[in-house]
Motif scaffolding. Structure first.
Motif, mmCIF file in Angstrom:
data_model
loop_
_atom_site.group_PDB
_atom_site.id
_atom_site.type_symbol
_atom_site.label_atom_id
_atom_site.label_comp_id
_atom_site.label_asym_id
_atom_site.label_seq_id
_atom_site.Cartn_x
_atom_site.Cartn_y
_atom_site.Cartn_z
ATOM 1 N N MET A 1 0.869 -1.090 -0.136
ATOM 2 C CA MET A 1 -0.051 -0.071 -0.005
ATOM 3 C C MET A 1 0.780 1.088 0.025
ATOM 4 O O MET A 1 1.927 1.300 0.973
ATOM 5 C CB MET A 1 -0.915 -0.159 1.065
ATOM 6 N N VAL A 2 0.905 2.200 -1.011
ATOM 7 C CA VAL A 2 1.527 3.247 -0.995
ATOM 8 C C VAL A 2 0.814 4.524 -0.840
ATOM 9 O O VAL A 2 -0.369 4.540 -1.267
ATOM 10 C CB VAL A 2 2.360 3.471 -2.198
ATOM 11 N N ARG B 1 5.879 7.629 -12.502
ATOM 12 C CA ARG B 1 5.012 7.011 -13.760
ATOM 13 C C ARG B 1 4.926 5.591 -13.669
ATOM 14 O O ARG B 1 5.505 4.937 -12.688
ATOM 15 C CB ARG B 1 6.010 7.401 -14.996
ATOM 16 N N VAL B 2 4.162 4.868 -14.706
ATOM 17 C CA VAL B 2 3.806 3.580 -14.585
ATOM 18 C C VAL B 2 3.980 3.059 -15.956
ATOM 19 O O VAL B 2 3.787 3.801 -16.968
ATOM 20 C CB VAL B 2 2.405 3.336 -14.266
ATOM 21 N N LEU C 1 8.613 4.966 -8.222
ATOM 22 C CA LEU C 1 8.266 5.867 -7.305
ATOM 23 C C LEU C 1 9.686 6.450 -6.627
ATOM 24 O O LEU C 1 10.606 6.293 -6.706
ATOM 25 C CB LEU C 1 7.753 4.856 -5.924
ATOM 26 N N LYS C 2 9.042 7.561 -5.860
ATOM 27 C CA LYS C 2 9.932 8.339 -5.111
ATOM 28 C C LYS C 2 9.635 8.284 -3.545
ATOM 29 O O LYS C 2 8.495 8.764 -3.358
ATOM 30 C CB LYS C 2 10.214 9.862 -5.612
ATOM 31 N N ASN D 1 13.325 10.915 -0.800
ATOM 32 C CA ASN D 1 13.922 11.316 -2.058
ATOM 33 C C ASN D 1 14.459 10.038 -2.910
ATOM 34 O O ASN D 1 15.330 10.233 -3.632
ATOM 35 C CB ASN D 1 15.189 12.121 -1.590
ATOM 36 N N THR D 2 14.351 8.963 -2.389
ATOM 37 C CA THR D 2 15.040 7.605 -2.940
ATOM 38 C C THR D 2 14.202 7.179 -4.115
ATOM 39 O O THR D 2 12.762 6.733 -3.834
ATOM 40 C CB THR D 2 15.202 6.535 -1.906
ATOM 41 N N PRO D 3 14.665 6.997 -5.259
ATOM 42 C CA PRO D 3 13.892 6.390 -6.417
ATOM 43 C C PRO D 3 13.711 4.916 -6.114
ATOM 44 O O PRO D 3 14.631 4.286 -5.664
ATOM 45 C CB PRO D 3 14.754 6.724 -7.623
ATOM 46 N N THR D 4 12.590 4.337 -6.483
ATOM 47 C CA THR D 4 12.376 2.931 -6.266
ATOM 48 C C THR D 4 11.451 2.390 -7.160
ATOM 49 O O THR D 4 10.650 2.973 -7.743
ATOM 50 C CB THR D 4 11.637 2.663 -4.816
ATOM 51 N N GLU D 5 11.815 1.109 -7.553
ATOM 52 C CA GLU D 5 10.827 0.351 -8.519
ATOM 53 C C GLU D 5 9.880 -0.579 -7.844
ATOM 54 O O GLU D 5 10.527 -1.544 -6.930
ATOM 55 C CB GLU D 5 11.379 0.050 -9.683
ATOM 56 N N LEU D 6 8.471 -0.617 -8.265
ATOM 57 C CA LEU D 6 7.749 -1.523 -7.637
ATOM 58 C C LEU D 6 6.946 -2.476 -8.525
ATOM 59 O O LEU D 6 6.452 -1.799 -9.487
ATOM 60 C CB LEU D 6 6.632 -0.873 -6.773
ATOM 61 N N LEU D 7 7.196 -3.711 -8.894
ATOM 62 C CA LEU D 7 6.483 -4.627 -9.891
ATOM 63 C C LEU D 7 5.338 -5.306 -9.221
ATOM 64 O O LEU D 7 5.178 -5.421 -7.977
ATOM 65 C CB LEU D 7 7.357 -5.743 -10.242
#
Ligand code: FAD
Length: 750
Positions: free
Chosen positions: A473-474, A511-512, A523-524, A527-533
């Motif tokens: 959950m974001v 973006r998606v 995601l950010k 300040n940390t960029p993250t990717e969620l699959l």
């Protein structure tokens, strides 16, 4: 205008003064007085009639007012003028309303200033008329006609006139009565010097009061106009013209037997709309909870009612809201219990087989069964004219549906709300669910991302996790359930996380995109960029009111991005049109929509003056544990200037909660320290929603804290936590002094 009026009054006073000295006023007056007296009781009636005629024909009434004081003295003169002026004002008003209002509103349709003023007067009718009456800036005879052209309600106009004209009427009649004494020579003969002094001091006081009231009224009027202008400023959002409402075939599985039954009930494919009646008492747009309750209630009381629904009768609650979500939650709890029986001595060999598809079918079956109650056919049998189609106002008193106008005496906007959009690049292309589409799922997504940590997000995130999905959950906020009591939300978060849901706060979705058959969210987090699959995205980031394409401007109904603007009595800026439910309320709950609809029936059809602000509205988020609330939060109560006391009791000390394994939770009740009145409370418990009714009833009946202590609760129940709070409150009354007195008394009795 103001100067000319002052000059006119001065001229009248000078003329009276000159006349007093040089003309045979005394004789003339005596003749007139004798003539009116000779008419006996008809005399005052003749003056009243003269007043009405003068008013209707624009002849200023001040001369007649002063004259009445002179002819009849203060008491009778005052009564004559009050009756004459009010009847005259009403006649002018009704003439303008009947013959000119429609023409003028059509002519002034493009004039935002008139429209804004019209809506201000329609919305705050009583106040605006009262203030304009108290202020002598507005000429009486012209104002009557002007107000007849506006949206003010006749009842408000009559009442405000009656009150607003009293000070000036009294003043002018007083002047007249004083002049009569002077003219008839009573001053020297029949009245003592002291009485005269008293009279002139009274006159001065009246002038001072009128002056003060006038100033206050003028200031308040300016403020009311300013507020209205601000709310009608160009900042008012326009409806999204590109918005296309979802259709029922996106919300249902059209080849499923249960959903087919629901569609037969709620959007019958072969439905033929009835011939519209000549005029309806009530036209209701939207057949969700608010619309259904308004329509059924009004028809039950004998009103001729039309109900318009463009999608599925039953609205969000039945089709894509409370009903399916609670069905899903219950099945998810069964899955949870199957996995967690060990603590209770219940064990299965291996892993329980959780059949998501069967759980969803159970939900669809139960939902289809419940849909009988909201069906088009049932409402037709209740005497309601049900129209399937889009409802749109074409004028302030007509709605168009299916190409035909429905004329109404009153209308209700009950068009609800929908999932707010999330403007993220690539999201639409990647595909996502909202509450409108999530209940069509028959296969469980292996990984799910729920965007938004409000009630809908939390309920469904936990449920999907319990079915076996890996849910993240974001939220862009710091916490889940941001509107709730922090301690309570923390327990719910702990519960959800214990189930396995990953909560990521402070997150912005950049973006998606689609990636290897899955969806990738960039995601950010801070300040940390993250990717969620993931394999499925549920967007639940708030609600947007359904106001597009409804012709609200044509009906003179104002709105903001939060929905249709209503007053406390749920009336919109068009006094014929009311609103209820999600489209106009911050309380977006089925029971709130239901309660508002009942207020609308009473206010719109039966001259009642019920206020939505008098309602005590509880709510509940059906996570495990549930979180329920009613009334004030502690901070709100403090901000309202109340001296707040708060008592919290943990479920750890409630036997039934301990035995059920539901001890993670508490009850927190706020009260007014001075009176002991219950101000609000939050419950976190497996059945908090059920338990909350007790506190709601206590608040609705304005009970004090001691009632929680004196009410007998069955043992063992989790609701006993409220009795414990009542006991704790009673202990606060046992101050050291009271205790000492008790001890002395008991010692004496030994
Ligand atoms: C997932 C979810 C779970 C929920 N759970 C709960 C819960 O547990 N308890 C609770 O109290 N509340 C819950 N709610 C909220 C509840 O569903 C709403 O508060 C309630 O449905 C509001 O009723 P309404 O009549 O105002 O609007 P709606 O139910 O939205 O009905 C409005 C109707 O108007 C129709 N309409 C719109 N425009 C037009 C038009 N121009 N012409 C004709 N028809 C039109 C729509 O098609 C719709 O059918 C939940 C909501 C969601 C989304």
């Amino acid at each position: 205008m103001r100067n000319s009026r002052v000059i006119l009054i001065l001229a009248l006073v000078i003329a009276a003064g000159v006349g007093f000295f040089f003309l045979p006023l005394r004789q003339w007056f005596m003749h007139l007085e004798n003539y009116v007296r000779s008419l006996g009781s008809v005399g005052p009636l003749v003056v009243i009639l003269a007043y009405i005629i003068c008013t209707v024909f624009f002849i200023p009434g001040s001369a007649v007012t002063i004259g009445s004081g002179t002819l009849f003295g203060l008491k009778t003169g005052f009564l004559v003028v009050v009756i004459g002026a009010n009847l005259g004002a009403l006649c002018s008003f009704l003439l303008a309303r009947t013959f000119l209002r429609e023409k003028v509103t059509r002519w002034a349709d493009g004039n935002p200033k008139f429209r804004s003023l019209d809506q201000a007067i329609g919305k705050h009718g009583f106040k605006m008329v009262l203030l304009t009456r108290l202020s002598p800036v507005f000429p009486f005879v012209l104002l009557n006609y002007f107000l007849g052209l506006t949206a003010v309600r006749t009842r408000a106009y009559v009442l405000a006139n009656l009150i607003g004209m009293l000070p000036a009427t009294f003043l002018f009649v007083y002047i007249g009565a004083a002049a009569r004494d002077a003219i008839t020579g009573q001053m020297e003969t029949s009245v003592s010097v002291y009485q005269q002094i008293l009279k002139y001091v009274g006159l001065l006081a009246t002038v001072a009061v009128v002056f003060m009231v006038t100033r206050i009224a003028r200031k308040a009027l300016r403020e009311a106009e300013r507020t209205q202008e601000a709310s009608a400023s160009p900042g008012t959002p326009r409806p999204d013209l590109n918005y296309k409402p979802a259709s029922f075939d996106e919300m249902m599985l059209v080849d499923d037997a249960h959903d087919t039954k629901l569609i037969e009930n709620c959007h019958p494919p072969r439905w033929v709309n009835p011939m519209p009646a000549q005029k309806y008492n009530l036209v209701v747009i939207g057949a969700g909870t608010a619309g259904l309750v308004s329509a059924a209630g009004a028809a039950g009381l004998g009103a001729k009612v039309a109900l318009i629904e463009r999608n599925l009768m039953g609205g969000d609650c039945l089709n894509v809201g409370c009903v399916p979500s609670k069905g899903v939650i219950r099945a998810a709890r069964a899955a949870y219990e199957a996995r967690h029986g060990k603590a209770f001595g219940v064990q299965f060999d291996g892993k329980p087989d959780i059949n998501f598809s069967a759980a969803m079918e159970r939900m669809r079956k139960l939902r289809a069964g419940i849909s009988d109650h909201d069906s088009a056919d049932r409402f037709r049998k209740l005497g309601v004219d049900v129209f399937i189609g889009n409802g749109r106002f074409v004028s302030p008193n007509a709605v168009e549906v299916d190409g035909k106008p429905l004329y109404f005496e009153r209308a209700v906007i009950a068009t609800g709300a929908r999932a707010a959009e999330l403007p993220v690049p690539g999201l639409a292309e990647a595909g996502y669910f909202t509450n409108e589409t999530i209940f069509t799922l028959i296969e469980l997504p292996r990984r799910m991302v729920v965007v938004g940590a409000g009630p809908i997000g939390c309920e469904l995130a936990q449920s999907f996790q319990r079915f076996g999905s890996e849910v993240t959950m974001v939220t862009d906020g710091a916490e889940i359930l941001p509107k709730e009591d922090r301690d309570a939300a923390a327990i719910v978060r702990a519960g959800i996380e214990k189930d396995g849901v990953r909560v990521i706060a402070h997150t912005a979705i950049q973006r998606v995109e689609k990636k290897d058959g899955a969806k990738s969210l960039h995601l950010k987090v801070g300040n940390t960029p993250t990717e969620l699959l993931c394999d499925g995205i549920l967007v639940s980031v708030g609600r947007t009111p359904n106001i597009e394409g409804m012709g609200l401007d044509d009906a003179g109904v104002q709105y903001t991005s939060q929905g249709v603007i209503v007053d406390h009595r749920l009336r919109t800026t068009n006094p014929r049109i009311y609103a209820a439910g999600d489209v106009c309320s911050k309380y977006k709950f089925t029971h709130a929509a239901d309660a508002m609809a009942r207020i609308v029936i009473a206010n719109a059809l039966f001259f009642a003056r019920r206020k939505v602000t008098d309602l005590v509205i509880p709510w509940c988020t059906y996570t495990d544990p549930e979180i329920a609330h009613v009334g004030y939060y502690e901070k709100e109560a403090q901000a309202a200037g109340l001296d707040v006391g708060t008592i919290t009791e943990s479920l750890n000390h409630v036997d039934r909660a301990v035995l059920d394994g539901d001890a993670e939770g508490f009850a927190k009740v706020h009260y007014d320290k001075k009176s002991g009145r219950i101000l609000g409370g939050t419950l976190v418990a497996r059945h908090a929603g059920e338990m909350m009714s007790e506190l709601t009833l206590a608040m609705a009946t304005k009970q004090k804290m001691d009632v929680l202590s004196s009410t007998i609760h069955s043992y063992p129940t989790q609701a006993e936590v409220l009795r414990k709070i009542g006991d704790a409150y009673m202990r606060t009354k046992l101050t050291p002094t009271v205790k000492k007195v008790f001890e002395k008394w008991l010692a004496w009795r030994r």
